[in-house]
Design an enzyme around this catalytic site. Structure first.
Site, PDB file in Angstrom:
ATOM      1  N   GLU A   1      -3.171   8.429  -5.419  1.00 16.59           N
ATOM      2  CA  GLU A   1      -3.125   7.929  -6.706  1.00 16.59           C
ATOM      3  C   GLU A   1      -4.338   8.713  -7.470  1.00 16.59           C
ATOM      4  OE1 GLU A   1      -3.311   3.759  -6.619  1.00 16.59           O
ATOM      5  OE2 GLU A   1      -1.352   3.705  -5.639  1.00 16.59           O
TER       6      GLU A   1
ATOM      7  N   HIS B   1      -0.168   1.017 -10.188  1.00 15.93           N
ATOM      8  CA  HIS B   1      -1.124   0.279  -9.578  1.00 15.93           C
ATOM      9  C   HIS B   1      -1.519  -0.784 -10.059  1.00 15.93           C
ATOM     10  CE1 HIS B   1      -3.213   0.134  -5.492  1.00 15.93           C
ATOM     11  NE2 HIS B   1      -3.003  -1.237  -6.010  1.00 15.93           N
TER      12      HIS B   1
ATOM     13  N   ARG C   1       0.776  -1.284   0.071  1.00 13.06           N
ATOM     14  CA  ARG C   1      -0.136   0.001   0.020  1.00 13.06           C
ATOM     15  C   ARG C   1       0.895   1.260   0.103  1.00 13.06           C
ATOM     16  NH1 ARG C   1      -4.398  -1.019  -1.902  1.00 13.06           N
ATOM     17  NH2 ARG C   1      -5.689   0.600  -0.823  1.00 13.06           N
TER      18      ARG C   1
END
Length: 312
Positions: free
Chosen positions: A256, A275, A227
């Site tokens: 993000e 990601h 994370r």
């Protein structure tokens, strides 16, 4: 009759798989966006969906009994102000292979100097570059859940030496030694690669900060596939600028998408991906849901129940 709302960008694909399973006493409806879901969630006692989207409609689900996450990270549903009067189950034991593929790709690309090799090819420059064998590499895994354990297995397959760090210090297959936070110096001091597979919890926030980075070798590479908030990005930028560590491979970030003005974009010793180290494939998640639905119908404990306090 149970009603499940499938709330995900690829809701139609989930719907097709689940309807094919012909689950008893289940009505399936789907929504690809929050706006559509708000009009339908009130009558649903089950939700299968992306935690970020589900968090937006949670308060409207007045019959809610169970939420099945499509993501590994469920922090959007575990915040202190969120309701917790339902069972939350996670997506576990499926992301280890794809995360391992990602990590090994970058480890060997860096070790074999593939980026330099490509540049040399474009310049028609015949220049053999040195590398070391896998058995000479020491990799540390921070977080030995299902993803971390699978990564250890994969790394050991290549002969890489693996150590790990977790809260308990409990031994783990394929890991030479497991450290705890009481001995961070011992864990980090000899690592060539430090891989974060941590969940997002208050305890893991900014686990990597300036003092921790100083424990690493100047040549060490930090890889984050857990994370984004487990790294203090300002401290990391400073460490990379100053040569405190050798580089970073970053798939996740505190915010993000990564801001266009972030210095991380420009650093030559940083590799950024959006990601995508391990995405949720509907057929994998649907299998978890289908198995849990049968348990739900039999009033048996569901698999992969999330502890709201722990965040995983």
């Amino acid at each position: 009759m149970n009603r499940v709302l499938i709330l995900a960008a690829d809701a139609a694909e989930y719907t097709s798989i689940i309807k094919t399973a012909d689950l008893p006493q289940l009505e399936v409806i789907n929504a690809a966006c929050v706006e559509s879901a708000r009009n339908q969630v009130a009558g649903c006692n089950i939700v299968l969906g992306d935690p970020l989207l589900v968090s937006e409609v949670l308060e409207s689900a007045d019959r809610l009994e169970w939420v099945q996450s499509t993501w590994a990270g469920v922090d959007h549903l575990c915040r202190p102000n969120m309701r917790r009067d339902y069972v939350l189950t996670g997506a576990k034991d499926i992301f280890g292979p794809t995360i391992s593929e990602y990590v090994m790709t970058y480890v060997f690309a860096i070790e074999r100097q593939l980026f330099r090799m490509r540049n040399n090819q474009l310049e028609k420059n015949w220049l053999p570059l040195a590398y070391r064998p896998a058995k000479a590499i020491r990799l540390g895994i921070i977080g030995l859940g299902s993803i971390g354990r699978h990564l250890a297995l994969t790394a050991r397959h290549f002969g890489i030496r693996v150590v790990g760090l977790n809260r308990s210090g409990r031994p783990c297959d394929d890991v030479e030694r497991v450290y705890t936070a009481d001995n961070l110096a011992g864990f980090f001091e000899s690592l060539d690669y430090a891989v974060l597979t941590l969940p997002a919890t208050p305890q893991t926030r900014h686990f990597i900060h300036a003092d921790v980075l100083k424990l690493m070798k100047p040549s060490a590479i930090l890889i984050n596939v857990g994370r984004g908030n487990s790294i203090n990005e300002d401290d990391l930028v400073c460490a990379l600028h100053e040569g405190i560590i050798g580089g970073a491979v970053l798939d996740v970030f505190e915010n993000e998408p990564l801001a266009r003005d972030s210095q991380l974009w420009q650093l030559p010793n940083v590799y950024i991906t959006p990601h995508t180290a391990a995405v949720s494939f509907p057929d994998d998640i649907a299998k978890i849901f289908i198995g849990n639905y049968h348990r739900f119908m039999q009033k048996e404990p569901l698999e992969h129940i999330v502890d709201f306090e722990m965040g995983y």
